[in-house]
Design a protein around this motif. Structure first.
Motif, PDB file in Angstrom:
ATOM      1  N   ASP A  48       0.847  -1.187   0.000  1.00  0.00           N
ATOM      2  CA  ASP A  48       0.000   0.000   0.000  1.00  0.00           C
ATOM      3  C   ASP A  48       0.883   1.238   0.000  1.00  0.00           C
ATOM      4  O   ASP A  48       1.668   1.454   0.915  1.00  0.00           O
ATOM      5  N   VAL A  49       0.768   2.085  -1.022  1.00  0.00           N
ATOM      6  CA  VAL A  49       1.632   3.253  -1.155  1.00  0.00           C
ATOM      7  C   VAL A  49       1.161   4.409  -0.276  1.00  0.00           C
ATOM      8  O   VAL A  49       1.930   5.318  -0.013  1.00  0.00           O
ATOM      9  N   ASN A  50      -0.053   4.370   0.180  1.00  0.00           N
ATOM     10  CA  ASN A  50      -0.581   5.461   0.997  1.00  0.00           C
ATOM     11  C   ASN A  50      -0.098   5.389   2.441  1.00  0.00           C
ATOM     12  O   ASN A  50      -0.240   6.340   3.192  1.00  0.00           O
ATOM     13  N   GLU A  51       0.453   4.275   2.825  1.00  0.00           N
ATOM     14  CA  GLU A  51       0.919   4.074   4.186  1.00  0.00           C
ATOM     15  C   GLU A  51       2.208   4.860   4.441  1.00  0.00           C
ATOM     16  O   GLU A  51       3.116   4.864   3.612  1.00  0.00           O
ATOM     17  N   ILE A  52       2.304   5.539   5.580  1.00  0.00           N
ATOM     18  CA  ILE A  52       3.495   6.311   5.924  1.00  0.00           C
ATOM     19  C   ILE A  52       4.598   5.339   6.355  1.00  0.00           C
ATOM     20  O   ILE A  52       4.375   4.477   7.195  1.00  0.00           O
ATOM     21  N   PRO A  53       5.780   5.448   5.779  1.00  0.00           N
ATOM     22  CA  PRO A  53       6.855   4.512   6.132  1.00  0.00           C
ATOM     23  C   PRO A  53       7.372   4.749   7.553  1.00  0.00           C
ATOM     24  O   PRO A  53       7.426   5.881   8.026  1.00  0.00           O
ATOM     25  N   GLN A  54       7.762   3.678   8.219  1.00  0.00           N
ATOM     26  CA  GLN A  54       8.321   3.753   9.560  1.00  0.00           C
ATOM     27  C   GLN A  54       9.837   3.670   9.447  1.00  0.00           C
ATOM     28  O   GLN A  54      10.402   2.599   9.269  1.00  0.00           O
ATOM     29  N   ILE A  55      10.513   4.820   9.518  1.00  0.00           N
ATOM     30  CA  ILE A  55      11.967   4.844   9.425  1.00  0.00           C
ATOM     31  C   ILE A  55      12.524   5.683  10.555  1.00  0.00           C
ATOM     32  O   ILE A  55      11.817   6.499  11.151  1.00  0.00           O
ATOM     33  N   ASN A  56      13.789   5.506  10.851  1.00  0.00           N
ATOM     34  CA  ASN A  56      14.464   6.251  11.911  1.00  0.00           C
ATOM     35  C   ASN A  56      15.346   7.335  11.318  1.00  0.00           C
ATOM     36  O   ASN A  56      16.529   7.407  11.600  1.00  0.00           O
ATOM     37  N   SER A  57      14.788   8.167  10.494  1.00  0.00           N
ATOM     38  CA  SER A  57      15.559   9.205   9.840  1.00  0.00           C
ATOM     39  C   SER A  57      14.685  10.437   9.653  1.00  0.00           C
ATOM     40  O   SER A  57      13.468  10.353   9.582  1.00  0.00           O
ATOM     41  N   ARG A  58      15.300  11.600   9.605  1.00  0.00           N
ATOM     42  CA  ARG A  58      14.543  12.824   9.365  1.00  0.00           C
ATOM     43  C   ARG A  58      14.163  12.967   7.903  1.00  0.00           C
ATOM     44  O   ARG A  58      13.086  13.436   7.574  1.00  0.00           O
ATOM     45  N   ASN A  59      15.064  12.604   7.020  1.00  0.00           N
ATOM     46  CA  ASN A  59      14.831  12.692   5.581  1.00  0.00           C
ATOM     47  C   ASN A  59      15.162  11.353   4.947  1.00  0.00           C
ATOM     48  O   ASN A  59      16.026  10.621   5.427  1.00  0.00           O
ATOM     49  N   ILE A  62      12.482   7.661  -1.006  1.00  0.00           N
ATOM     50  CA  ILE A  62      11.649   6.472  -1.082  1.00  0.00           C
ATOM     51  C   ILE A  62      11.443   6.118  -2.548  1.00  0.00           C
ATOM     52  O   ILE A  62      11.053   6.968  -3.348  1.00  0.00           O
ATOM     53  N   TYR A  63      11.694   4.870  -2.890  1.00  0.00           N
ATOM     54  CA  TYR A  63      11.520   4.394  -4.261  1.00  0.00           C
ATOM     55  C   TYR A  63      10.262   3.540  -4.323  1.00  0.00           C
ATOM     56  O   TYR A  63      10.144   2.535  -3.621  1.00  0.00           O
ATOM     57  N   ASP A  64       9.317   3.964  -5.139  1.00  0.00           N
ATOM     58  CA  ASP A  64       8.074   3.228  -5.320  1.00  0.00           C
ATOM     59  C   ASP A  64       8.254   2.251  -6.475  1.00  0.00           C
ATOM     60  O   ASP A  64       8.457   2.663  -7.614  1.00  0.00           O
ATOM     61  N   ARG A  65       8.189   0.962  -6.188  1.00  0.00           N
ATOM     62  CA  ARG A  65       8.436  -0.046  -7.216  1.00  0.00           C
ATOM     63  C   ARG A  65       7.314  -0.130  -8.240  1.00  0.00           C
ATOM     64  O   ARG A  65       7.556  -0.466  -9.386  1.00  0.00           O
ATOM     65  N   THR A  66       6.092   0.138  -7.807  1.00  0.00           N
ATOM     66  CA  THR A  66       4.977   0.005  -8.745  1.00  0.00           C
ATOM     67  C   THR A  66       4.985   1.100  -9.799  1.00  0.00           C
ATOM     68  O   THR A  66       4.746   0.844 -10.970  1.00  0.00           O
ATOM     69  N   SER A  67       5.264   2.344  -9.393  1.00  0.00           N
ATOM     70  CA  SER A  67       5.288   3.433 -10.376  1.00  0.00           C
ATOM     71  C   SER A  67       6.698   3.738 -10.868  1.00  0.00           C
ATOM     72  O   SER A  67       6.875   4.574 -11.746  1.00  0.00           O
ATOM     73  N   ARG A  68       7.708   3.087 -10.265  1.00  0.00           N
ATOM     74  CA  ARG A  68       9.110   3.278 -10.623  1.00  0.00           C
ATOM     75  C   ARG A  68       9.531   4.741 -10.532  1.00  0.00           C
ATOM     76  O   ARG A  68      10.157   5.285 -11.424  1.00  0.00           O
ATOM     77  N   SER A  69       9.166   5.373  -9.430  1.00  0.00           N
ATOM     78  CA  SER A  69       9.559   6.765  -9.222  1.00  0.00           C
ATOM     79  C   SER A  69      10.070   6.938  -7.793  1.00  0.00           C
ATOM     80  O   SER A  69       9.754   6.153  -6.909  1.00  0.00           O
ATOM     81  N   SER A  70      10.850   7.981  -7.581  1.00  0.00           N
ATOM     82  CA  SER A  70      11.437   8.259  -6.273  1.00  0.00           C
ATOM     83  C   SER A  70      10.787   9.493  -5.666  1.00  0.00           C
ATOM     84  O   SER A  70      10.389  10.414  -6.371  1.00  0.00           O
ATOM     85  N   TYR A  71      10.701   9.498  -4.340  1.00  0.00           N
ATOM     86  CA  TYR A  71      10.139  10.627  -3.615  1.00  0.00           C
ATOM     87  C   TYR A  71      11.093  11.018  -2.500  1.00  0.00           C
ATOM     88  O   TYR A  71      11.701  10.159  -1.862  1.00  0.00           O
ATOM     89  N   ILE A  72      11.213  12.308  -2.231  1.00  0.00           N
ATOM     90  CA  ILE A  72      11.967  12.779  -1.078  1.00  0.00           C
ATOM     91  C   ILE A  72      10.982  12.963   0.050  1.00  0.00           C
ATOM     92  O   ILE A  72      10.023  13.721  -0.054  1.00  0.00           O
TER      93      ILE A  72
END
Length: 77
Positions: A48-59, A62-72
């Protein structure tokens, strides 16, 4: 002197053969050969792409495999 020339010729010849060999990561999958059933399987297993990722970083990037695009992504305070 002849032996050095032969060895040098072999090294140059092998180097030219190795450097001309192109390898592409996508050559195993032909997109025209994918069936509708395989596409449906990919859709079902995609996260699910709408879900907020759980990471330990400020920035993060993120690479979306389904649309093959990157997001900051920036964490909101």
């Amino acid at each position: 002197m002849q032996k050095i020339k032969k060895v040098l010729f072999i090294i140059v010849f092998v180097s030219i053969i190795i450097l001309n060999n192109c390898v592409y990561a996508d050559d195993e999958i032909e997109e025209s050969a994918i069936t509708w059933e395989e596409i449906e399987e990919i859709k079902e297993t995609a996260a699910d792409v709408n879900e907020i990722p759980q990471i330990n970083s400020r920035n993060a990037v993120i690479y979306d495999r389904t649309s093959r695009s990157s997001y900051i992504w920036k964490r909101r305070k």
